[in-house]
Design an enzyme around this catalytic site. Structure first.
Site, mmCIF file in Angstrom:
data_model
loop_
_atom_site.group_PDB
_atom_site.id
_atom_site.type_symbol
_atom_site.label_atom_id
_atom_site.label_comp_id
_atom_site.label_asym_id
_atom_site.label_seq_id
_atom_site.Cartn_x
_atom_site.Cartn_y
_atom_site.Cartn_z
ATOM 1 N N HIS A 25 -2.783 2.450 8.211
ATOM 2 C CA HIS A 25 -3.898 1.687 7.647
ATOM 3 C C HIS A 25 -4.149 0.486 8.537
ATOM 4 O O HIS A 25 -3.210 -0.146 9.020
ATOM 5 C CB HIS A 25 -3.546 1.238 6.224
ATOM 6 C CG HIS A 25 -4.469 0.194 5.670
ATOM 7 N ND1 HIS A 25 -5.824 0.390 5.567
ATOM 8 C CD2 HIS A 25 -4.228 -1.057 5.201
ATOM 9 C CE1 HIS A 25 -6.378 -0.695 5.049
ATOM 10 N NE2 HIS A 25 -5.433 -1.594 4.824
ATOM 11 N N HIS B 50 -7.467 -2.670 9.845
ATOM 12 C CA HIS B 50 -8.740 -3.342 9.578
ATOM 13 C C HIS B 50 -9.521 -3.483 10.889
ATOM 14 O O HIS B 50 -9.828 -4.603 11.311
ATOM 15 C CB HIS B 50 -8.494 -4.753 9.014
ATOM 16 C CG HIS B 50 -7.643 -4.826 7.790
ATOM 17 N ND1 HIS B 50 -7.019 -5.987 7.374
ATOM 18 C CD2 HIS B 50 -7.316 -3.893 6.852
ATOM 19 C CE1 HIS B 50 -6.347 -5.770 6.246
ATOM 20 N NE2 HIS B 50 -6.490 -4.504 5.920
ATOM 21 N N HIS C 183 -13.077 -2.921 3.603
ATOM 22 C CA HIS C 183 -11.659 -3.271 3.736
ATOM 23 C C HIS C 183 -11.077 -2.765 5.064
ATOM 24 O O HIS C 183 -10.526 -3.554 5.826
ATOM 25 C CB HIS C 183 -10.866 -2.696 2.542
ATOM 26 C CG HIS C 183 -9.403 -3.014 2.574
ATOM 27 N ND1 HIS C 183 -8.686 -3.405 1.481
ATOM 28 C CD2 HIS C 183 -8.502 -2.996 3.594
ATOM 29 C CE1 HIS C 183 -7.436 -3.626 1.813
ATOM 30 N NE2 HIS C 183 -7.299 -3.383 3.089
ATOM 31 N N GLU D 251 -17.605 12.699 22.369
ATOM 32 C CA GLU D 251 -16.398 13.415 21.956
ATOM 33 C C GLU D 251 -15.982 13.207 20.507
ATOM 34 O O GLU D 251 -15.007 13.803 20.050
ATOM 35 C CB GLU D 251 -15.260 13.084 22.918
ATOM 36 C CG GLU D 251 -15.435 13.918 24.183
ATOM 37 C CD GLU D 251 -14.672 13.421 25.371
ATOM 38 O OE1 GLU D 251 -13.568 12.892 25.178
ATOM 39 O OE2 GLU D 251 -15.182 13.576 26.482
ATOM 40 N N GLU E 103 0.821 -1.219 0.000
ATOM 41 C CA GLU E 103 0.000 0.000 0.000
ATOM 42 C C GLU E 103 0.851 1.264 0.000
ATOM 43 O O GLU E 103 0.359 2.341 0.349
ATOM 44 C CB GLU E 103 -0.954 0.005 1.210
ATOM 45 C CG GLU E 103 -1.837 -1.209 1.357
ATOM 46 C CD GLU E 103 -2.865 -1.396 0.229
ATOM 47 O OE1 GLU E 103 -2.831 -0.624 -0.744
ATOM 48 O OE2 GLU E 103 -3.668 -2.334 0.331
HETATM 49 P P1 13P Z 1 0.821 -5.416 3.136
HETATM 50 O O1 13P Z 1 1.171 -6.716 3.809
HETATM 51 O O2 13P Z 1 1.396 -5.324 1.752
HETATM 52 O O3 13P Z 1 1.199 -4.225 4.006
HETATM 53 O O4 13P Z 1 -0.752 -5.371 2.929
HETATM 54 C C1 13P Z 1 -1.630 -5.474 4.016
HETATM 55 C C2 13P Z 1 -2.924 -4.788 3.801
HETATM 56 O O5 13P Z 1 -3.609 -4.477 4.745
HETATM 57 C C3 13P Z 1 -3.359 -4.502 2.420
HETATM 58 O O6 13P Z 1 -4.383 -3.569 2.388
HETATM 59 ZN ZN ZN Z 2 -5.603 -3.635 4.248
#
Ligand code: 13P
Ligand code: ZN
Length: 271
Positions: free
Chosen positions: A139, A141, A210, A169, A116
């Site tokens: 980033h 999840h 995602h 808040e 990413e």
């Molecule tokens: P990477 O292992 O390449 O960092 O990818 C993980 C991920 O969350 C892809 O969106």
């Molecule tokens: Zn991801």
């Protein structure tokens, strides 16, 4: 030269990835972090003339030429960063051509930066234009944020409004709201460009079905943004199927934003 494993920026990456893993946000290799470093702080630990290898990035990052980042590796598990930072993290510098990363440390098994990287570096470029102090792109999840994607409209005004309603808040922590992208193929320049476009106006961007991106001046600020969205999403997921008896009214959110003097997205309230 000081031992790089004692560098605050390495320690911070270890602590943050471990926290994210323990919160259940980053299963397997899910998630990635990049942090812009000062040349002067890195030079205390590394010889900046010693390029281990060069890796093409696949896109142009002209505004970032010469900039140094610590970045999680692709395919690496957040669970493992703390016990083996040199393999799971890397320090890269964007070369003069703007399309190559010079590896200064890490990815010791021959690996490379996150898939990413386009979304990260393009988001850094976008955020630095609106906030020269931005350093971190993250980033993840997070479970409830992701669950909410399946049961809530992916409209950024409605999504933000629902999150703001879930904890008093929220509007103070992310007054700029949450940008939302539809499901897109990840790891591409296209999702990177779309994320960066949203980052011109938001520090948080949901990737439909995602996960989420956050950007901030520090690791704490960025982590805190995602953590607050995730908490609000958890409250939503705990209550979405129940009759709503009480809520925070739009007039109260306005009162909060004004009392705490934050510049909020007025168009995201229905006043
Ligand atoms: P990477 O292992 O390449 O960092 O990818 C993980 C991920 O969350 C892809 O969106
Ligand atoms: Zn991801």
């Amino acid at each position: 030269m000081k031992d790089i494993l004692t560098a605050p920026f390495v320690k911070e990456m270890c602590e943050t990835t471990a926290n994210m893993y323990r919160l259940g946000w980053d299963e397997r290799n899910g998630g990635n972090i990049s942090c812009l470093l000062d040349e002067s702080e890195v030079s205390e630990y590394l010889d900046l003339n010693n390029v281990i290898r060069t890796i093409p990035t696949g896109f142009e990052a002209k505004d970032l030429i010469g900039k140094i980042f610590i970045v999680t590796g692709t395919g690496k598990y957040f669970k493992n960063v703390e016990k083996d930072p040199e393999n799971n993290l890397g320090i890269i510098r964007i070369a003069k051509d703007g399309t190559t990363a010079e590896l200064l440390w890490g990815y010791s098994d021959g690996g490379k930066f996150t898939s990413e990287l386009p979304a990260h570096l393009m988001s850094h470029m976008a955020r630095l234009k609106v906030d020269p102090e931005n350093r971190v792109v993250m980033h993840s999840h997070p479970t409830n944020t992701l669950a909410m994607n399946y049961v809530h409209e992916l409209d950024e005004k409605k999504f933000t409004h629902t999150l703001w309603e879930m904890c008093t808040e929220c509007i103070v922590v992310f007054p700029d709201g949450v940008g939302v992208l539809p499901w897109m193929l990840c790891g591409t320049n296209e999702i990177g460009e779309a994320t960066a476009k949203k980052m011109e106006n938001f520090r948080l961007v949901v990737w439909g079905m995602h996960g989420i991106y956050g950007a901030g001046k520090t690791m704490d600020e960025t982590f805190g943004l995602i953590e607050t969205v995730e908490k609000a999403a958890q409250i939503y997921m705990l209550t979405a199927h129940l009759p709503r008896v009480n809520t925070i009214k739009d007039s109260e959110m306005k009162e909060l934003a004004e009392f705490f003097k934050v510049k909020y997205r007025k168009d995201f309230l229905n006043l």
